[in-house]
Design an enzyme around this catalytic site. Structure first.
Site, short mmCIF file in Angstrom:
data_model
loop_
_atom_site.label_atom_id
_atom_site.label_comp_id
_atom_site.label_asym_id
_atom_site.label_seq_id
_atom_site.Cartn_x
_atom_site.Cartn_y
_atom_site.Cartn_z
N CYS A 189 7.25 46.11 17.07
CA CYS A 189 7.27 45.39 15.80
C CYS A 189 5.84 45.04 15.39
O CYS A 189 5.13 44.35 16.13
CB CYS A 189 8.09 44.12 15.99
SG CYS A 189 8.11 43.04 14.56
N ASN A 190 5.44 45.51 14.22
CA ASN A 190 4.08 45.25 13.74
C ASN A 190 3.83 43.75 13.57
O ASN A 190 2.74 43.25 13.85
CB ASN A 190 3.84 45.95 12.41
CG ASN A 190 3.76 47.45 12.57
OD1 ASN A 190 2.69 48.02 12.59
ND2 ASN A 190 4.91 48.11 12.70
N GLU A 234 16.86 48.93 5.03
CA GLU A 234 18.09 48.50 5.72
C GLU A 234 19.33 48.80 4.86
O GLU A 234 20.42 49.04 5.38
CB GLU A 234 18.02 47.01 6.04
CG GLU A 234 16.86 46.71 6.96
CD GLU A 234 17.24 46.00 8.24
OE1 GLU A 234 18.30 45.38 8.28
OE2 GLU A 234 16.46 46.09 9.21
N GLY A 285 9.13 39.19 9.57
CA GLY A 285 7.97 39.40 8.68
C GLY A 285 7.71 38.30 7.68
O GLY A 285 6.65 38.26 7.06
N SER A 340 11.94 43.05 16.22
CA SER A 340 12.71 41.96 15.64
C SER A 340 14.16 42.38 15.37
O SER A 340 15.03 41.53 15.20
CB SER A 340 12.06 41.52 14.33
OG SER A 340 11.89 42.65 13.49
N CYS A 391 4.58 49.01 9.53
CA CYS A 391 5.87 48.34 9.69
C CYS A 391 6.85 49.35 10.26
O CYS A 391 6.83 50.53 9.87
CB CYS A 391 6.36 47.82 8.34
SG CYS A 391 8.03 47.14 8.38
N1 DGL Z 1 9.83 44.97 12.60
C1 DGL Z 1 9.11 44.36 11.51
C2 DGL Z 1 7.71 44.97 11.43
O1 DGL Z 1 7.42 46.02 11.94
C3 DGL Z 1 9.84 44.55 10.19
C4 DGL Z 1 11.15 43.78 10.09
C5 DGL Z 1 10.96 42.27 10.14
O2 DGL Z 1 10.40 41.69 9.17
O3 DGL Z 1 11.37 41.67 11.11
O4 DGL Z 1 6.83 44.34 10.87
#
Ligand code: DGL
Length: 269
Positions: A77-78, A156, A47, A15, A188
Site C-alpha cells: 500500500c503506497n 473499486e 488514503g 489497506s 497507488c
Molecule cells: N492501497 C492504497 C494505496 O496504495 C489505496 C486505497 C486506500 O486509500 O486505502 O495508496
C-alpha cells in the site's frame, strides 16, 4: 518473532484489495514463493485517514504477519509506505520492502528529462514520500505530484474503461501535462488497473511506472542476494487474510488478481 528462512512465506499487506496487484506481479515473477496476503478490508480506505491512525493500523498488520513467520514483509500500500515504512522497518526482524522505494528507483532509472510526475492518494501525495525517495536517488530530479482521490472508488466500482474515469483522469492530469515530465509513477495500488486508460490519456507524452512490477523485481533481487529464494518446486501456497466478511474482497479481488481467490480467512486484529 520470526526470522527469515527460505521455505517461509512472503508477507504482503495493504489497506484492502488493491495490494493484490502486487501479489499478481509477485506470482508472475516468483512462481514458487508462498504468499500470505493481508487486506484490512474493514478499515479501508487509508488514503484519506490521518498519519497517526495509519501508523498504528500498519504496525498491527506487520505484527500479525510476523507472527505467521514470514521471511520478508512487503508494504504493498503506497499510503502505508508513505507514512509508516520507517516505523515498520525499525521493529521488523525480517527485511521490509515497500512500493515507494521500488517505484522511485524505477522512475529515476527511466527518466531522461529528470522530470518525474507522481499520482497517488491525498495522504501519499501530502507526505511527499515519493519526492523524498526520488531526491535521495537523484537530487537533480524535479518531481510534480498530483493527488487523485477519485480513482480508488472508480476502480473499486469496476469503471476501468468508463468515460467518467477518462474525464476524471484528463482533469487530474491537466496540471501534470504543463510540466515537461517524461515519466509518471502510478503511486497507488489501484492505478495499475486503469493503466490502459491512463496510457490513452497521456499518449506518447510519458511512460508509466507501475510500482507493482517494480517491487516484484526488487523482491526477486533481494531473495536471490540473501539466499532466501524458496528451493521448493511444489505448487505454492497462497493465503488471504482480511478483516471484514470476505465476499466483496473475493469478487473485486479476482479482478485485481486476474485469477480465482481461494483460502480467504477473516481475523480481528
Ligand atoms: N492501497 C492504497 C494505496 O496504495 C489505496 C486505497 C486506500 O486509500 O486505502 O495508496
Amino acid at each position: 518473532m520470526s526470522r527469515s528462512l527460505p521455505s517461509h512465506p512472503i508477507g504482503v499487506f495493504d489497506s484492502g484489495v488493491g495490494g493484490l496487484t502486487v501479489v499478481r506481479a509477485l506470482m508472475d515473477r516468483l512462481p514458487f514463493e508462498d504468499i500470505v496476503y493481508f487486506g484490512d478490508t474493514a478499515r479501508v480506505p487509508y488514503g484519506v485517514k490521518s498519519v497517526s491512525t495509519i501508523q498504528s493500523f500498519t504496525q498491527q498488520i506487520a505484527d500479525f504477519l510476523l507472527r505467521q513467520d514470514v521471511k520478508l514483509l512487503i508494504i504493498a500500500c503506497n499510503t502505508m509506505a508513505a507514512v509508516a515504512a520507517d516505523a515498520v522497518r525499525a521493529r521488523s526482524p525480517v527485511p521490509v520492502l515497500d512500493v515507494i522505494e521500488a517505484g522511485a528507483r524505477n522512475a529515476v532509472a527511466r527518466t531522461n528529462s529528470n522530470s518525474i510526475g507522481v499520482i497517488g492518494t491525498p495522504t501519499t501525495i501530502n507526505s511527499n514520500a515519493y519526492a523524498r525517495a526520488i531526491h535521495q536517488l537523484n537530487p537533480d530530479c524535479r518531481v510534480y505530484s498530483q493527488a487523485c482521490p477519485l480513482f480508488v472508488p472508480l476502480v473499486e466500482e469496476g469503471w476501468l474503461d468508463h468515460p467518467v474515469t477518462k474525464m476524471t483522469a484528463q482533469e487530474y492530469l491537466k496540471p501534470v501535462f504543463v510540466e515537461q515530465i517524461d515519466t509518471l509513477v502510478l503511486g497507488c495500488t489501484h492505478y495499475p488497473l486503469i493503466k490502459p486508460l491512463l496510457l490513452d490519456v497521456v499518449g506518447d507524452r510519458m511512460q508509466l511506472v507501475d510500482s507493482a512490477l517494480s517491487i516484484a523485481d526488487q523482491t526477486a533481487e533481494l531473495l536471490q542476494s540473501r539466499g532466501l529464494a524458496n528451493p521448493s518446486r511444489e505448487i505454492p501456497d497462497y493465503r488471504y487474510v482480511v478483516t471484514d466478511v470476505p465476499v466483496k474482497f473475493q469478487t473485486i479481488g479476482e479482478r485485481f488478481l486476474g485469477r480465482s481467490l481461494n483460502q480467504i480467512e477473516r481475523v480481528d486484529l
